[in-house]
Scaffold this motif. Structure first.
Motif, PDB file in Angstrom:
ATOM      1  N   ARG A  76    -128.389  19.412 -15.000  1.00 46.41           N
ATOM      2  CA  ARG A  76    -127.334  19.224 -15.990  1.00 46.41           C
ATOM      3  C   ARG A  76    -127.225  17.729 -16.299  1.00 46.41           C
ATOM      4  NH1 ARG A  76    -123.653  21.116 -13.177  1.00 46.41           N
ATOM      5  NH2 ARG A  76    -122.179  19.401 -12.875  1.00 46.41           N
ATOM      6  N   LEU A  77    -128.123  17.239 -17.171  1.00 51.22           N
ATOM      7  CA  LEU A  77    -128.242  15.806 -17.415  1.00 51.22           C
ATOM      8  C   LEU A  77    -127.480  15.337 -18.644  1.00 51.22           C
ATOM      9  CD1 LEU A  77    -132.083  15.420 -16.670  1.00 51.22           C
ATOM     10  CD2 LEU A  77    -130.165  14.993 -15.115  1.00 51.22           C
ATOM     11  N   ASP A  78    -127.507  16.118 -19.693  1.00 55.95           N
ATOM     12  CA  ASP A  78    -126.921  15.701 -20.966  1.00 55.95           C
ATOM     13  C   ASP A  78    -125.423  16.014 -20.983  1.00 55.95           C
ATOM     14  OD1 ASP A  78    -126.219  15.136 -23.553  1.00 55.95           O
ATOM     15  OD2 ASP A  78    -127.636  16.518 -24.480  1.00 55.95           O
ATOM     16  N   PRO A  79    -124.553  15.000 -21.085  1.00 58.01           N
ATOM     17  CA  PRO A  79    -123.109  15.269 -21.121  1.00 58.01           C
ATOM     18  C   PRO A  79    -122.677  16.084 -22.335  1.00 58.01           C
ATOM     19  CG  PRO A  79    -123.557  12.929 -20.764  1.00 58.01           C
ATOM     20  CD  PRO A  79    -124.848  13.560 -21.139  1.00 58.01           C
ATOM     21  N   LEU A  80    -123.503  16.101 -23.379  1.00 55.43           N
ATOM     22  CA  LEU A  80    -123.101  16.739 -24.632  1.00 55.43           C
ATOM     23  C   LEU A  80    -123.652  18.154 -24.790  1.00 55.43           C
ATOM     24  CD1 LEU A  80    -123.684  13.703 -27.033  1.00 55.43           C
ATOM     25  CD2 LEU A  80    -121.552  14.391 -25.923  1.00 55.43           C
ATOM     26  N   SER A  81    -124.517  18.587 -23.877  1.00 58.56           N
ATOM     27  CA  SER A  81    -125.159  19.898 -24.043  1.00 58.56           C
ATOM     28  C   SER A  81    -125.209  20.641 -22.721  1.00 58.56           C
ATOM     29  CB  SER A  81    -126.589  19.738 -24.589  1.00 58.56           C
ATOM     30  OG  SER A  81    -126.588  19.022 -25.799  1.00 58.56           O
ATOM     31  N   PHE A 390    -135.481   8.717 -11.671  1.00 58.05           N
ATOM     32  CA  PHE A 390    -134.250   9.440 -11.401  1.00 58.05           C
ATOM     33  C   PHE A 390    -133.504   9.632 -12.718  1.00 58.05           C
ATOM     34  CE2 PHE A 390    -135.118   7.051  -7.490  1.00 58.05           C
ATOM     35  CZ  PHE A 390    -135.123   8.084  -6.557  1.00 58.05           C
ATOM     36  N   HIS A 391    -133.401  10.880 -13.172  1.00 59.22           N
ATOM     37  CA  HIS A 391    -132.562  11.200 -14.324  1.00 59.22           C
ATOM     38  C   HIS A 391    -131.177  11.557 -13.798  1.00 59.22           C
ATOM     39  CE1 HIS A 391    -136.252  11.477 -16.705  1.00 59.22           C
ATOM     40  NE2 HIS A 391    -136.739  12.292 -15.780  1.00 59.22           N
ATOM     41  N   VAL A 392    -130.141  11.029 -14.436  1.00 55.01           N
ATOM     42  CA  VAL A 392    -128.804  11.295 -13.930  1.00 55.01           C
ATOM     43  C   VAL A 392    -127.825  11.419 -15.101  1.00 55.01           C
ATOM     44  CG1 VAL A 392    -128.280   8.831 -13.631  1.00 55.01           C
ATOM     45  CG2 VAL A 392    -127.034  10.534 -12.276  1.00 55.01           C
ATOM     46  N   ASN A 393    -126.869  12.314 -14.934  1.00 54.39           N
ATOM     47  CA  ASN A 393    -125.828  12.507 -15.934  1.00 54.39           C
ATOM     48  C   ASN A 393    -124.827  11.366 -15.832  1.00 54.39           C
ATOM     49  OD1 ASN A 393    -123.431  13.403 -17.320  1.00 54.39           O
ATOM     50  ND2 ASN A 393    -124.153  15.516 -17.133  1.00 54.39           N
ATOM     51  N   GLY A 394    -124.677  10.592 -16.928  1.00 56.53           N
ATOM     52  CA  GLY A 394    -123.782   9.442 -16.909  1.00 56.53           C
ATOM     53  C   GLY A 394    -122.327   9.803 -16.740  1.00 56.53           C
ATOM     54  N   GLU A 395    -121.962  11.087 -16.913  1.00 49.29           N
ATOM     55  CA  GLU A 395    -120.571  11.494 -16.694  1.00 49.29           C
ATOM     56  C   GLU A 395    -120.310  11.901 -15.247  1.00 49.29           C
ATOM     57  OE1 GLU A 395    -119.139  14.339 -19.502  1.00 49.29           O
ATOM     58  OE2 GLU A 395    -118.790  12.810 -21.041  1.00 49.29           O
ATOM     59  N   ASP A 396    -121.298  11.714 -14.385  1.00 47.54           N
ATOM     60  CA  ASP A 396    -121.096  11.884 -12.952  1.00 47.54           C
ATOM     61  C   ASP A 396    -121.327  10.526 -12.303  1.00 47.54           C
ATOM     62  OD1 ASP A 396    -121.017  12.494 -10.278  1.00 47.54           O
ATOM     63  OD2 ASP A 396    -122.310  14.250 -10.417  1.00 47.54           O
ATOM     64  N   PRO A 397    -120.319   9.658 -12.307  1.00 53.98           N
ATOM     65  CA  PRO A 397    -120.526   8.291 -11.823  1.00 53.98           C
ATOM     66  C   PRO A 397    -120.929   8.225 -10.352  1.00 53.98           C
ATOM     67  CG  PRO A 397    -118.196   8.703 -12.230  1.00 53.98           C
ATOM     68  CD  PRO A 397    -118.951   9.865 -12.801  1.00 53.98           C
ATOM     69  N   GLU A 398    -120.455   9.167  -9.552  1.00 52.10           N
ATOM     70  CA  GLU A 398    -120.844   9.147  -8.138  1.00 52.10           C
ATOM     71  C   GLU A 398    -122.340   9.424  -7.993  1.00 52.10           C
ATOM     72  OE1 GLU A 398    -118.438  11.443  -5.484  1.00 52.10           O
ATOM     73  OE2 GLU A 398    -116.567  10.862  -6.467  1.00 52.10           O
ATOM     74  N   ALA A 399    -122.853  10.366  -8.771  1.00 59.85           N
ATOM     75  CA  ALA A 399    -124.282  10.654  -8.723  1.00 59.85           C
ATOM     76  C   ALA A 399    -125.086   9.441  -9.180  1.00 59.85           C
ATOM     77  CB  ALA A 399    -124.605  11.868  -9.598  1.00 59.85           C
ATOM     78  N   ALA A 400    -124.594   8.757 -10.228  1.00 60.75           N
ATOM     79  CA  ALA A 400    -125.295   7.572 -10.735  1.00 60.75           C
ATOM     80  C   ALA A 400    -125.318   6.465  -9.681  1.00 60.75           C
ATOM     81  CB  ALA A 400    -124.629   7.089 -12.016  1.00 60.75           C
TER      82      ALA A 400
END
Length: 937
Positions: A76-81, A390-400
């Protein structure tokens, strides 16, 4: 596969690689390997359960491999989709399993930290590790040790961060500050460009995590390069540039003329600061200024980092860290990215690994990914150097933050690049005055209704009990008050602009001002002889190539017999004298160790073992380093690297050599954006030397011209030096002058090709032990009282003119050489020309076409000196030179004869259309029409 060649420790990586391919697809390896692995798994299964083996266990191993390889497609990488819910290769049926196997217990030891588990438990662990908000690509890496290290770090933790309350509050604080800074600018300076970070505010906690983890692992300095987007936010919240300075640049009373030079827009500027990590460790952070050509700064950062590592003897490259922040469109679209990545593991250019952070807005200006790249991800180009992505969802700051810390640990462990691809979006358009819904209406419908990152994370922390609403409101109010106070201060007090603070630290003692005062650069005779002796000395066990042995012997005889020295020897004397005086020398370029024309031989290779030997690095114990590197086949990345290196190495002679001068065309962006304008835009000086082989020898248009006219067009405000020396001694003194002056300016040198072995382009030993570089070489062979015709020229054509003058016994012709075009040596040239009081004809002679070379630069300046000149040379042309050797020789003969005799030849460039036209061509000798002196000469 042959018996007896498989089970050795040297083949383990190859076996594992084949095994992993077999797990993914049994048909991807040949039949012998298929039988081998089937037997291996059969034996393993019998050891576990001798009566109950089927192919399900093999399916489990294949499933683990496939999730490691392909799980990122379901992340779940894209915050918009919404993410994909399935992938064909990850279906149970594809590996020989089905739902009836879900509660069966299997050997799952291939997945780290889970020796045995039901298929259901294993699937949950795989999905949590590889299919949540972190997607990892690393199975393309051939080094098994790297893959195992990553698996051991990711799988037991399930790629899931576990931070305490204080750490979560710090992440929230970083997000708040990033977000509120942008909102404040938007409200107070509405409509002004700032290239905001809104939608990607997670970059700030990512950078903070990177700084803190880097400090813990021994990093003392971070050199940062990035484009526009988010730059002001990074300057403010990461580098801690005072708000007053940033706000001042938005105000109408901001005076850019208060700084030296022309300055630049606020989102191009650099800055440096000393930070202290949360663990109390000091760390220096430097943001490199950049132009709008987004990725041009990347190799510059690498060069700066390498120079810093050299200065504090960071041989393991653990203390200096290059950090590059990219946009997704630029990372995929600009070839300089691949060229810079290719530097990563090269001996002369490695910096011990770069951390790349991609702010993936999923759009470039108005261009979507489908039109911007032909790859699945914008990061696919990085796979060529086999590094983890590393691909990361920018809306998960802890994961980033989690993957950032993992990236730092990886870099420090393996000294390799690593890529973080942070999926996010732009809340506004390309800039704050743009309307993005014109071209991306669906995307911006989603963005408009999307809550801010801080709101999303705040809600998450409130739900987990880590935060109260009152605490977050207090945080907001505190920061708002701080920003408003800074704004009011600069509106009541005249804004100060500190800009880039140069000439401190290792630049101390140097000045920005050009000074034409002569510098004596001769060396003692004993030093010259010591260097010449060292050039021919090799270790006892060293076997010289027979031809090289003859070359060294010929050089010895020349010296012992008092014969003059050639160009390559003059260069070696310059390098050798500097390193003996304590000045390190660094030279790089394509094939520059031997030299394109087999002239340099700065490295000798043992004819039996191939081992290299560097004579100039072994002249005397305790000398400074002489470093010479053959570069990759790139001009832009290598020249950018060397420019960056020179910014942080003013005490060293740093040189880049083009294989042929016109190869510099491939680095024009670096020349235009950095070398010519860095001082006036960013107050950053450089002493970089560019060596560009130049001269018309009939080799065609691609190997004739270094485009001297382009460099001259860029010259202004004493920004650089452009020289065309004609003797080895002049070249020797020019190189030494570059480092002996109290200022640093880029130096562009037109170097020879055919003159390298010329019997006339030589210098006596005494010319190296006395004197200095002469910007103009007067004619010492003519009697000024007899001269009627004065020829001015530069470079190789001088020798042709001297030969023709001798053949025609033209004693009334004087020939002067302009050895330095810029800064223009007007005073010296005036003095030399005034000696010829009886002369009535003044001529500029060049090999290059009329619209090239030095003519257009010299014409106006010679008029201003009171000496309007005629022009002799090739006609204006679109191509630099003829492709025919025969035509070249004819043209060269005609222009030389015309220069000496004063006759007007019917000379036309070989590629000129007028050559095939009915109308006569333009004459190549023209009187210069009278005109007023140009301003600024």
């Amino acid at each position: 596969m042959t018996r007896g060649t498989v089970a050795t420790r040297w083949n383990l990586d190859a076996i594992e690689s084949a095994y992993q391919r077999w797990l993914a697809d049994s048909n991807s390896v040949d039949e012998s390997w298929q039988r081998f692995f089937e037997g291996f798994e059969l034996g393993a299964a019998r050891a576990e359960a001798p009566t109950a083996h089927d192919h399900s266990q093999t399916g489990v191993f294949r499933l683990i491999y496939r999730y490691r390889d392909l799980g990122h497609f379901l992340a779940r990488l894209d915050p918009l989709s919404e993410p994909r819910t399935s992938h064909p290769q990850l279906q149970l049926a594809e590996v020989g399993l089905d739902e009836t196997d879900l509660d069966r217990v299997f050997d799952s030891s291939l997945f780290v930290g889970m020796p045995r588990a039901t298929l259901r438990e294993l699937l949950a662990a795989l999905r949590k590790t590889y299919c949540r908000t972190i997607g990892v690509e690393y199975m393309h890496i051939q080094d098994a040790a790297i893959r195992h290290w990553l698996q051991e770090r990711m799988e037991p933790a399930r790629n899931t961060p576990r931070y305490d309350r204080d750490r979560k509050l710090q992440i929230l604080k970083d997000l708040h500050y990033a977000e509120l800074f942008e909102r404040f600018l938007h409200a107070r300076f509405f409509g002004q460009k700032r290239f905001s970070l809104e939608g990607a505010e997670t970059l700030i906690p990512v950078l903070e995590a990177l700084l803190n983890r880097s400090a813990e692992t021994g990093v003392q300095e971070i050199v940062l390069g990035m484009a526009h987007r988010g730059r002001l936010n990074v300057l403010s919240n990461f580098l801690r540039k005072p708000y007053q300075e940033i706000f001042a640049e938005f105000e109408e009373n901001y005076l850019p003329e208060s700084v030296d030079g022309d300055g630049d827009v606020k989102y191009h500027l650099g800055f440096s600061s000393d930070r202290v990590s949360t663990g109390g460790i000091p760390i220096h952070v430097s943001l490199t200024p950049n132009p709008s050509h987004l990725e041009a700064v990347s190799p510059v950062v690498e060069g700066r980092t390498r120079a810093k590592q050299h200065r504090f003897q960071d041989h393991e490259r653990k203390r200096g860290l290059p950090l590059l922040i990219h946009g997704d469109a630029a990372f995929a679209g600009q070839g300089l990215v691949a060229e810079t990545l290719n530097l990563a593991q090269l001996a002369g250019f490695t910096t011990g690994g770069t951390i790349h952070v991609i702010v993936n807005n999923q759009i470039g200006f108005t261009t979507g990914p489908a039109d911007a790249r032909s790859t699945t991800y914008c990061t696919d180009v990085a796979k060529m150097i086999q590094v983890p992505i590393f691909h990361v969802n920018g809306e998960d700051p802890e994961a980033a933050v989690f993957v950032t810390e993992l990236a730092v640990d990886f870099r420090q462990t393996f000294n390799r690049d690593v890529v973080i691809d942070m999926f996010c979006y732009r809340r506004h358009g390309h800039n704050e005055g743009d309307e993005p819904s014109f071209t991306q209406p669906l995307m911006y419908n989603k963005i408009r209704s999307r809550p801010s990152l801080s709101e999303i994370y705040t809600e998450q922390l409130i739900m987990t009990g880590d935060l109260t609403l009152a605490e977050t409101e207090a945080l907001d109010q505190k920061f708002q008050t701080k920003l408003q106070s800074a704004l009011e201060e600069i509106r009541t007090v005249p804004p100060a602009h500190h800009g880039m603070r140069g000439f401190s630290g290792h630049w101390k003692g140097l000045t920005a001002r050009y000074n034409p005062a002569p510098v004596d650069t001769g060396v003692q005779r004993e030093t010259v002889l010591e260097i010449l002796d060292g050039l021919g000395r090799v270790p006892e066990s060293f076997t010289l190539h027979p031809t090289i042995a003859k070359l060294l012997e010929a050089r010895r005889q020349e010296v012992s017999q008092g014969q003059p020295l050639n160009w390559a020897t003059g260069e070696a004397l310059a390098f050798g004298s500097l390193v003996l005086e304590g000045t390190p020398v660094r030279l790089s370029g394509q094939d520059c160790r031997r030299g394109t024309f087999s002239q340099r031989h700065a490295v000798l290779y043992d004819a039996r073992t191939g081992e290299p030997y560097y004579p100039l690095d072994a002249l005397r114990p305790g000398q400074a380093r002489f470093m010479v590197y053959d570069s990759l086949l790139s001009e832009a990345a290598v020249l950018g690297f060397e420019f960056g290196y020179s910014l942080d190495a003013p005490e060293r002679l740093v040189l880049w050599e083009a294989q042929f001068g016109d190869f510099a065309n491939g680095a024009q962006v670096i020349i235009d954006q950095f070398i010519a304008a860095s001082e006036t835009k960013w107050q950053r000086d450089s002493g970089l030397v560019m060596l560009l082989p130049h001269g018309y020898e009939g080799q065609g248009p691609e190997h004739s011209s270094a485009r001297i006219e382009r460099f001259l067009q860029l010259c202004a405000e004493d920004n650089m030096q452009v020289c065309y020396p004609t003797t080895p001694a002049q070249y020797f003194h020019l190189l030494r002058r570059q480092i002996r002056r109290d200022f640093r300016k880029p130096l562009v040198v037109m170097t020879p090709k055919s003159l390298l072995r010329s019997k006339v382009a030589v210098s006596s030993l005494e010319e190296f032990t006395t004197g200095r570089f002469q910007e103009v070489l007067a004619d010492t062979q003519s009697d000024p009282l007899r001269v009627k015709r004065v020829l001015l020229c530069s470079g190789k054509v001088y020798y042709d003119l001297v030969e023709q003058r001798s053949a025609e016994k033209a004693g009334d012709v004087a020939i002067l050489r302009v050895e330095q075009f810029y800064p223009f040596p007007g005073d010296q040239l005036r003095r030399d020309l005034e000696k010829f009081r009886r002369a009535s004809e003044w001529v500029w002679v060049q090999e290059e076409s009329m619209n090239m070379g030095g003519w257009t630069f010299m014409d106006a300046r010679l008029r201003a000196l009171g000496h309007p000149c005629e022009y002799v040379g090739r006609d204006a042309s679109a191509s630099p030179a003829s492709g025919s050797h025969t035509i070249h020789k004819r043209e060269q003969k005609e222009l030389v004869e015309a220069a000496i005799r004063g006759a007007v030849p019917h000379l036309v460039h070989a590629n000129s259309k007028s050559r095939r036209a009915a109308t006569p061509p333009e004459p190549s000798i023209r009187p210069a029409p009278a005109s007023p002196s140009p301003s600024g000469v």
